[in-house]
Each structure stands twice: as structure tokens, then as C-alpha cells.
Design a protein around this motif. Structure first.
Motif, short mmCIF file in Angstrom:
data_model
loop_
_atom_site.label_atom_id
_atom_site.label_comp_id
_atom_site.label_asym_id
_atom_site.label_seq_id
_atom_site.Cartn_x
_atom_site.Cartn_y
_atom_site.Cartn_z
N LYS A 159 0.81 -1.21 0.00
CA LYS A 159 0.00 0.00 0.00
C LYS A 159 0.84 1.27 0.00
CE LYS A 159 -4.17 -1.23 -0.44
NZ LYS A 159 -4.72 -2.25 0.48
N SER A 161 1.04 3.82 -3.00
CA SER A 161 0.66 5.20 -2.73
C SER A 161 1.71 6.17 -3.28
CB SER A 161 0.49 5.40 -1.23
OG SER A 161 0.59 6.76 -0.89
N PHE A 175 2.94 10.39 -5.43
CA PHE A 175 4.10 11.24 -5.18
C PHE A 175 4.74 11.71 -6.48
CE2 PHE A 175 8.52 12.20 -4.14
CZ PHE A 175 8.32 13.13 -3.14
N CYS A 189 10.65 16.57 -7.95
CA CYS A 189 11.82 16.61 -7.07
C CYS A 189 13.09 16.33 -7.86
CB CYS A 189 11.69 15.61 -5.93
SG CYS A 189 10.44 16.05 -4.72
N TRP A 225 15.92 5.61 0.47
CA TRP A 225 14.86 6.41 1.09
C TRP A 225 13.97 5.42 1.83
CZ3 TRP A 225 10.37 9.39 -1.71
CH2 TRP A 225 9.91 10.43 -0.88
N ILE A 244 12.00 8.00 6.85
CA ILE A 244 10.77 8.62 7.34
C ILE A 244 10.18 7.66 8.35
CG2 ILE A 244 8.45 9.33 6.69
CD1 ILE A 244 9.47 10.55 4.26
N LEU A 291 4.02 14.27 18.20
CA LEU A 291 2.68 14.85 18.30
C LEU A 291 2.10 14.56 19.68
CD1 LEU A 291 -0.13 14.77 15.65
CD2 LEU A 291 -0.59 14.00 17.95
N LYS A 333 -4.70 5.44 -0.98
CA LYS A 333 -3.63 4.48 -0.76
C LYS A 333 -2.84 4.74 0.51
CE LYS A 333 -4.01 1.42 -3.86
NZ LYS A 333 -4.12 1.85 -5.26
N ILE A 334 -2.51 5.99 0.75
CA ILE A 334 -1.70 6.27 1.93
C ILE A 334 -2.51 6.04 3.22
CG2 ILE A 334 -2.14 8.76 1.69
CD1 ILE A 334 1.05 7.37 3.16
N LEU A 371 -1.74 3.16 6.12
CA LEU A 371 -1.65 3.39 7.56
C LEU A 371 -2.60 2.47 8.32
CD1 LEU A 371 -1.45 7.29 7.49
CD2 LEU A 371 0.35 5.74 8.25
N TRP A 400 -2.26 15.07 12.33
CA TRP A 400 -1.06 14.40 11.82
C TRP A 400 -1.15 14.46 10.31
CZ3 TRP A 400 0.31 8.49 12.18
CH2 TRP A 400 1.71 8.33 12.09
N PHE A 418 -0.29 14.19 6.45
CA PHE A 418 0.45 13.47 5.42
C PHE A 418 0.34 14.12 4.05
CE2 PHE A 418 2.16 9.61 7.25
CZ PHE A 418 1.52 9.58 8.48
N GLU A 452 1.03 17.14 1.25
CA GLU A 452 2.20 17.98 0.99
C GLU A 452 1.93 19.44 1.34
OE1 GLU A 452 5.38 17.29 -0.16
OE2 GLU A 452 5.05 15.13 -0.16
N GLU A 502 1.25 22.85 3.42
CA GLU A 502 1.65 23.50 4.66
C GLU A 502 0.37 24.01 5.31
OE1 GLU A 502 4.25 23.77 7.19
OE2 GLU A 502 5.24 23.72 5.26
N GLU A 515 1.49 18.27 13.16
CA GLU A 515 2.74 17.54 12.96
C GLU A 515 2.69 16.97 11.54
OE1 GLU A 515 5.49 16.83 15.04
OE2 GLU A 515 6.35 15.50 13.53
N SER A 516 3.61 17.42 10.71
CA SER A 516 3.55 17.05 9.30
C SER A 516 4.66 16.10 8.91
CB SER A 516 3.67 18.30 8.42
OG SER A 516 2.55 19.14 8.61
N ILE A 517 4.32 15.20 8.02
CA ILE A 517 5.33 14.38 7.37
C ILE A 517 5.37 14.82 5.91
CG2 ILE A 517 5.92 12.04 6.65
CD1 ILE A 517 5.12 11.01 9.26
N HIS A 518 6.41 15.57 5.58
CA HIS A 518 6.52 16.07 4.21
C HIS A 518 7.50 15.20 3.44
CE1 HIS A 518 4.03 19.54 4.71
NE2 HIS A 518 4.79 20.10 5.62
N PHE A 519 6.97 14.33 2.62
CA PHE A 519 7.81 13.41 1.87
C PHE A 519 8.85 14.14 1.03
CE2 PHE A 519 4.37 9.87 1.62
CZ PHE A 519 4.48 9.68 2.98
N SER A 520 8.42 15.18 0.34
CA SER A 520 9.34 15.81 -0.61
C SER A 520 10.52 16.46 0.09
CB SER A 520 8.61 16.80 -1.51
OG SER A 520 8.11 17.86 -0.75
#
Lengths: 212, 212
Positions: A93, A97, A102, A107, A174, A193, A202, B93-94, B98, B174, B176, B178, B180, B191-196
Motif C-alpha cells: 500500500k 501510494s 508522489f 523533485c 529512502w 521517514i 505529536l 492508498k496512503i 496506515l 497528523w 500526510f 504535501e 503547509e 505535525e507534518s510528514i513532508h515526503f518531498s
DNA sequence: TAGATTGTTAATCGATTAACAATC
DNA sequence: TAGATTGTTAATCGATTAACAATC
């Protein structure tokens, strides 16, 4: 030739500068001062000028920074113009995803193939990326000059897969697994990550925040 | 009552301490010194003792730290014993990844429901978590005392969904996406998880590393 | 030119490391 | 007791902020 050591904190901020500059560019802004940039990002103008001066300084006195020039410089520092080649390992998954949502291209990375052990996926295409058998992985890295692997397998064999990637000559991983990967004897770059660390932070803020 | 300001760096390290202590506990180790812990994590013994002393100090002279006690103390600091209630918004998917793979329980969080706008998913269960319609979200937060929302929607309406969550009285997001996110006037924790950003840091190291 | 804003040097602030008395 | 290791204070180191001359 431009590395008198850049601190972790500066590197942490570079992608945020890039993001903001990309936004400004989209808004059609040509010029920005360290003060304006600082206001957007919650940083002091001083810090921003210090950060940029690590790389030589990209501005012009009395004017500020040209948005496009500055963005391009930062993009280059982050290696976005190098066309790094990638593979993705583990099309569960989280892997799917990433494949579907992405934006690797934006990037500056090029995703060439995905690998899995599940035979029902092998041979398929996911968003234009072919899914191959894991047994071909090491050869694929070597034959295609792959620089980076996205590791999105399940927890179980993460280190074992990482070892195979390293053996194949990968230069960076990664890591999306919860495992703390070891580079072994290699000098492979590992960028992880860790979801749980983020969630626990959090939790800390929730338990110890203003209103707690 | 225990907050003379804890620095960001210390908070960043706390989940790593927790992880290591959990490992030690699994290995059946009862006792650990700041030196041993430091060796495992690549930190100095001094720093570890300083970090713990922020919270009062949990060790014993001449002995070190009791693994279980220390782990439990840190878990409490991170709020893992508070049984925070969660929802997840966006079962793409994301989100599904989870739901299926992430161990919320082991972080001390309880996932109560997921929300989506896609009618084919609403009414279903994913790993025992019911998928509900987004229109019920605000009421659900209020009626069930939900503390945290996982935001795993697509980029598009992220801020709009965040605003709804905040209106519903959520205390933390939380993130996920991209985006801000802005807390607006609220004091919501984000609380962010910024993949890029993570991938671009990897790109930096690849372009500027030892062998580059 | 006058005004604005950089790049850089110096000052401050905070975080890490070292040292050591306290004590288990 | 002697040895080990903490918690804490002091010293060092690094990062951020402030100040300002250079200059567009």
C-alpha cells in the motif's frame, strides 16, 4: 568544491526555501527580500541571509533576490538537476501510494522500476512503472546506473533488502520502513521517514502543550 | 507541572530513546547506563543524562537506569498512556496503508473511525475500522471526544478539511499531505510528514556527500 | 543621489560536552 | 568499602541574531 561544512539545520531549511520560492514563482513574483521570505517562513531575515551565504550568496544589495535565480540555485544545491535514477522496492500500500501520488519528477528524480516478490504484480505496470521480480534487482541497479532506492517493504526483511541494494551498488536509500537500517561498511546515504517518531512527537505536544 | 521548556532537539530524541529502550526490554536487558545507550544511538553519555535531567532524572548513581522504569517514564512523557482517540480522514492508498500497516496501538493511540467521500468505501470496514461519510465528521469528533486526526486526503482540499477538523474541536492533526497547513486562529497542534522535503534532503547528501 | 537590502563580522544565545561531587 | 555512574554545574562549541559597511 563548495563545502566548508553546511550544518544539519541549514540543510533542513533548504527544501522549505525551495517550496516557498516555487510558490512565489507560481504567483508571478520576480523579486523577494530576506525580510519577505522570513515572514513567510517564520524565520529572521538574518538567518536567511546567513543560510544563503553558506553557498556563496545569491542576492543583490538594495534589491533582494531574484525568485527564479534563487530557486534554481537551491534546486541545484539539492541535486534536482542531476536526474537521479530510482527504483522502488515493495509495492504494498505504501509503495503503491508513492507510485500513484508522489511527484518524483518535480523533485528531479526519475523512477525507473518497482520490485516485488508477489507474482501477481510482477509484469504489471503501476502508473507507467514496470513491476519486476526482486531477483533481478541487483542486476537492474548495476545495468541501469540506479542511484536511489525507495524502500517500502514490510518491516520483516528490510535490512536484508537494504543489504542487497547496497551489494548492488546503490548510493542512497529512502527508507519508509520502521526499521533503523544499518549501512554496514558502506557509505550509503540513508534518509528515513519514521512515522512512529513523528506521531510520538505529536503525542508529546498534546500532553505537554499550552492547554495540557 | 514539569515544563521549564524542553528544547526541540530533546523532543526529537525522545522517541528514539523509547525505541531503543523497547528493544532492550525485548532483549531481556534490565539495566542500562548512559554510556551504553549513547553507544547504541550515537550520542554522548553527557547528552543523554542532560536530556533525562530535563524531566527530573530517572537513574540511580553507580547503577544506571532500569530499562523498564525509564521506558515507562518516557512513554508517559510522550503521552502514550493517555489513550488519545483518533480518526483518519482520506482512505486513499496512503490512508489504507496506515490503516493496514501502522501500529497505532503501540504508540498508545486508538483509531476509532475513518472518513471518506467515496461512496463505495463508506460503510465498509478496513482492518476493523469503520469508514464513515465525511459529512458526519465534525459531529463524530464532538460526540466521541476525538483528540487527533490523521490527514491523508489528496492535496486538493487539505486545508478545507483541516478547517473542518478544527471547527469540530480537534486538538492535533497528523498531516500526510504535501500542504503547509495553517492552524488559523486555533492552537491546534500540526505535525507534518513532508515526503518531498525528506527526499530533497537525500538529494542534497547525494550531491554533496563525500564521494560526490 | 537616496533608499534599500545584501553579505559579513561581531555579539548573543542556546545546546552540547566535560568535569566532578554526590551517592548507590 | 571500592567502583561505577548518576545529576548537575561549568566550559566549550555552534547556531542564531544584530549591526553595519558595502553597494546596487
Amino acid at each position: 568544491m563548495k563545502k566548508p561544512y553546511i550544518s544539519k539545520n541549514v540543510i533542513q531549511r533548504m527544501p522549505r526555501y525551495l517550496r516557498t520560492l516555487t510558490e512565489l514563482q507560481k504567483e508571478g513574483t520576480n523579486r523577494v527580500s530576506s525580510g519577505e521570505l522570513g515572514a513567510r517562513l517564520g524565520l529572521t531575515p538574518s538567518q536567511i541571509r546567513q543560510d544563503f551565504s553558506c553557498f556563496g550568496g545569491f542576492g543583490q544589495q538594495g534589491y533582494g533576490y531574484n525568485v527564479k535565480t534563487l530557486r534554481d540555485e537551491i534546486a541545484a544545491i539539492l541535486g534536482m538537476d542531476r536526474g537521479y535514477q530510482m527504483i522502488l522496492v515493495g509495492t504494498g500500500k505504501i509503495g503503491q501510494s508513492l507510485l500513484e501520488n508522489f511527484d518524483f519528477e518535480s523533485c528531479g528524480f526519475k523512477l525507473r522500476a518497482a520490485f516485488d516478490i508477489r507474482h501477481d504484480l510482477i509484469g504489471e505496470d503501476i502508473c507507467g512503472v514496470p513491476v519486476l521480480d526482486c531477483s533481478e534487482m541487483e542486476d537492474f541497479i548495476r545495468n541501469n546506473g540506479i542511484h536511489v532506492a525507495v524502500l517500502s517493504t514490510t518491516r520483516g526483511g528490510a535490512q536484508r533488502v537494504a543489504d542487497a541494494l547496497i551489494a548492488g551498488g546503490i548510493r542512497a536509500i529512502w527508507n519508509f520502513t520502521e526499521c533503523e537500517l544499518s549501512p554496514g561498511e558502506s557509505d550509503v546515504i540513508i534518509e528515513s521517514i519514521h512515522f512512529s517518531e513523528s506521531l510520538l512527537r505529536l503525542g508529546y505536544h498534546l500532553s505537554n502543550g499550552a492547554s495540557a
